[in-house]
Write an enzyme that holds these catalytic residues in place. Structure first.
Site, PDB file in Angstrom:
ATOM      1  N   GLY A 109     -68.072 -42.138  56.927  1.00 47.08           N
ATOM      2  CA  GLY A 109     -68.296 -40.816  57.507  1.00 47.08           C
ATOM      3  C   GLY A 109     -69.725 -40.352  57.357  1.00 47.08           C
ATOM      4  O   GLY A 109     -70.254 -40.267  56.253  1.00 47.08           O
ATOM      5  N   GLY A 157     -70.996 -37.363  58.192  1.00 47.37           N
ATOM      6  CA  GLY A 157     -71.117 -35.913  58.309  1.00 47.37           C
ATOM      7  C   GLY A 157     -72.081 -35.409  57.245  1.00 47.37           C
ATOM      8  O   GLY A 157     -72.843 -36.184  56.646  1.00 47.37           O
ATOM      9  N   GLU A 188     -67.046 -16.961  67.198  1.00 49.64           N
ATOM     10  CA  GLU A 188     -68.269 -17.379  67.881  1.00 49.64           C
ATOM     11  C   GLU A 188     -67.982 -17.816  69.315  1.00 49.64           C
ATOM     12  O   GLU A 188     -68.729 -17.488  70.236  1.00 49.64           O
ATOM     13  CB  GLU A 188     -68.957 -18.485  67.071  1.00 49.64           C
TER      14      GLU A 188
END
Lengths: 427, 427
Positions: free
Chosen positions: B12, B14, B172
């Site tokens: 991963g 991220g 948002e």
């Protein structure tokens, strides 16, 4: 708008269609602009999206945004399936019909496989944004797979990139893929040496950039070779498969093939049932109208027309734009009851192609340029012709990073839209 | 690298995985970084891609480019399917295996439908770049279809946008879609009035931004309402279909639904067969290791951990980064034979959410901010945390155009990758 306005339907928001609308500003007309896509693209730089140099939004603009200041223009996202020239109606796929007094067909062309559409899954062409992201994905995935591949033969095939057709698009793709492999990607891989990637440009004719003077073709070939591109001339491709490309009776194993060898016009001639050339292009009258239909104009890549010198008008942006301007002039004259303008005369302003960093060729007719100066002119001209200050700044920024740091910001592998790929490739 | 180096596999790329690798710089280790995608994304701004404010390449970077200066790091594009914790090997989908001495699982989370995965085709969530372009396409196509629709009921459904879940992402999205409709799109349409588009934010809980102080929640709700968003609280969605959303026993006809109501961890817990919470998150030890496996760390959204105050560590970027830094410290200590660092302590630096132009809320704990000042801090902080000068310039340019001219450059409808859509919608 008043119901009595002259109703114009424009099919296609490419260079020709937009230019016609632009030059109809202020005329007492009501315009409907139909396109299958919601965006206009700047096709001369599409190859830079395919090679991760620019991102999609840098060369594409929402059509209806471009028409924002034109209340008399209605933009519709829709696919045209036919034209009823007698009733003067355009048929859309969902059954809707658009009535017109004047019709402008500016529907462009797609890449063509000379009767071998079965090659498309293996050798995508480059006309739409999705084509560019498909090619970008295939190029980037080939390097990723090569990094993990242990079989040297498969690795070689993964690192072989074949471009079929050495016109401007083929040359620009080949040069940029070579630079992508050598400059941009080299420091990022650990197991493969991206300098060993083969970029092979295969052309059936005797030289690259056939439309250019001989010496510029020679210079282009040498420049490509100095970038590491293998240029193969006089070699007609006889098959494209999942394994590679066959030419000269031999298979060149390659997992990535890009088709830049030919185009075929949109089906506009079929919609009308009018004569077309062998590439499907409508053979228009000197006034850019469709034979038998003075109220239907056809412009750009979807038509076949000889210039004043007898040479065909080329399928490039300036030619489409000039035709758009001309059609607007004819329509204005008709609305005013003025005599018809003289037949359309295409004026060739020059041919430009980028080969790589600081290398380009330009043929203005009265002067031929090559090398760094030509490259600067190429770059400035392309930035100048982009729509909006925003895009100009953005593209300038992207190019600055490519040229000073070898960084290409749009190296994104995104999924989807590529069912052909999964069908075509099992690896 | 020498074969005796300590082998670390990071799954991963991220925030957590990258930060761990960043803080292992210079250590005598050999790192393999595996990700299903070739790019790292800046998730806090992903909703701006979904709303056509930013283009994909502005918030995504090729992972291997980020590792360019780290010869000891090998980046692999690949999908992990399991972990053999006994043999210390990570299994990839294509059958390859990666041996490790230390494993770092930083595999994140996906959106979750509380056991109603059948809703996904109708209500896509927002985690990957493709999710964002899918949502962008659906929003833009809804307006295009509405422009052509003649049935008022269908037109209303096309112009109704439902966001399920009023956490930061939901807030948002709702605020930005409202601004997109009112400011950006209004001048571009002729037949529909985009001001009439309904943006409905549906939340099961009693307030928006549940993790924020009450007064900021109230301010956020009022701000959203002043932008024209309908905020519906205490309403649990009981069904999502092609026709709309059902809550409170009633159907709200809507063609565009976005899911922002929940996440589920990656299957890392299943790979290891270790205990997980009800969202699939691994319950890690205080030192961020997996129970029974001191050589396996798990960090970020894929783990469940209580902070020193007993409150769960939130699934946000700073928390994942802090965990990455901590894990690197532990590994360094082990390699040096030093005593183990004290357990991980999450330090909350603040919560930020943008509501719309010049409106944001910030809770730093010691101070709460809202309105224009909060918005400036939000913007500067997000630009600061972007990777590379290039992206910062590009995002700043995009925001400048949005805020001064209401232009959103990434209004592109591109095809593909959305089979669910064609399955789900017949209109």
């Amino acid at each position: 708008m008043a119901g009595e306005s002259h109703r114009i339907v424009v099919v296609g928001a490419g260079f020709g269609g937009l230019e016609a609308i632009h030059h109809l500003k202020g005329a007492a007309v009501e315009i409907t602009l139909v396109d299958r896509r919601n965006h206009h693209i700047f096709q001369p730089l599409l190859y830079q999206v395919a090679t991760a140099s620019l991102s999609t939004s840098e060369i594409a603009w929402p059509i209806r945004h471009l028409m924002r200041g034109r209340p008399e223009v209605t933009t519709l996202l829709g696919e045209v399936t036919g034209v009823d020239a007698t009733a003067r109606r355009v048929r859309l796929k969902d059954g809707a019909q658009l009535a017109y007094d004047t019709l402008i067909l500016a529907t462009g062309a797609r890449h063509a496989y000379f009767g071998h559409d079965e090659w498309e899954p293996y050798a995508p062409g480059l006309k739409a944004i999705e084509d560019a992201t498909t090619i970008r994905r295939r190029i980037l995935i080939a390097f990723e797979k090569a990094e993990r591949e242990t079989d040297p033969a498969v690795q070689d095939a993964l690192l072989t990139f074949v471009i079929v057709g050495a016109g401007p698009t083929g040359v620009e793709l080949a040069g940029t893929i070579a630079e992508l492999a050598r400059d941009t990607l080299a420091p990022d891989f650990r197991r493969i040496d991206t300098h060993k990637a083969r970029v092979v440009l295969v052309e059936a004719g005797p030289r690259v950039l056939a439309g250019y003077p001989d010496d510029l073709s020679d210079y282009t070939k040498q420049s490509l070779e100095s970038l590491g591109v293998e240029v193969v001339l006089g070699a007609a491709v006889t098959e494209c498969t999942a394994d590679g490309v066959i030419y000269g009776g031999k298979l060149l194993p390659a997992r990535t093939i890009v088709w830049a060898a030919g185009v075929r016009a949109s089906p506009a001639a079929e919609w009308l049932g009018v004569p077309a050339d062998r590439n499907g292009r409508i053979i228009v009258e000197p006034g850019l109208t469709v034979p038998g239909h003075p109220e239907i104009f056809a412009i750009g890549d979807t038509v076949s027309l000889a210039g004043p010198d007898g040479k065909p008008v080329p399928g490039i942006a300036p030619a489409a734009k000039q035709a758009g301007v001309y059609v607007a002039r004819v329509i204005r004259a008709r609305l005013a009851g003025d005599p018809a303008p003289p037949p359309f005369r295409y004026k060739h302003q020059g041919s430009l192609a980028q080969i790589g960093k600081k290398r380009a060729v330009i043929d203005f007719g009265w002067i031929k340029l090559r090398g760094a100066l030509a490259w600067w002119i190429w770059g400035i001209a392309h930035i100048y012709f982009l729509i909006s200050v925003r895009s100009r700044l953005s593209v300038a920024l992207s190019w600055l990073w490519i040229h000073t740091r070898n960084q290409r910001s749009a190296r994104l592998i995104t999924q989807g839209g590529d069912e052909d790929e999964s069908r075509a490739r099992s690896g």
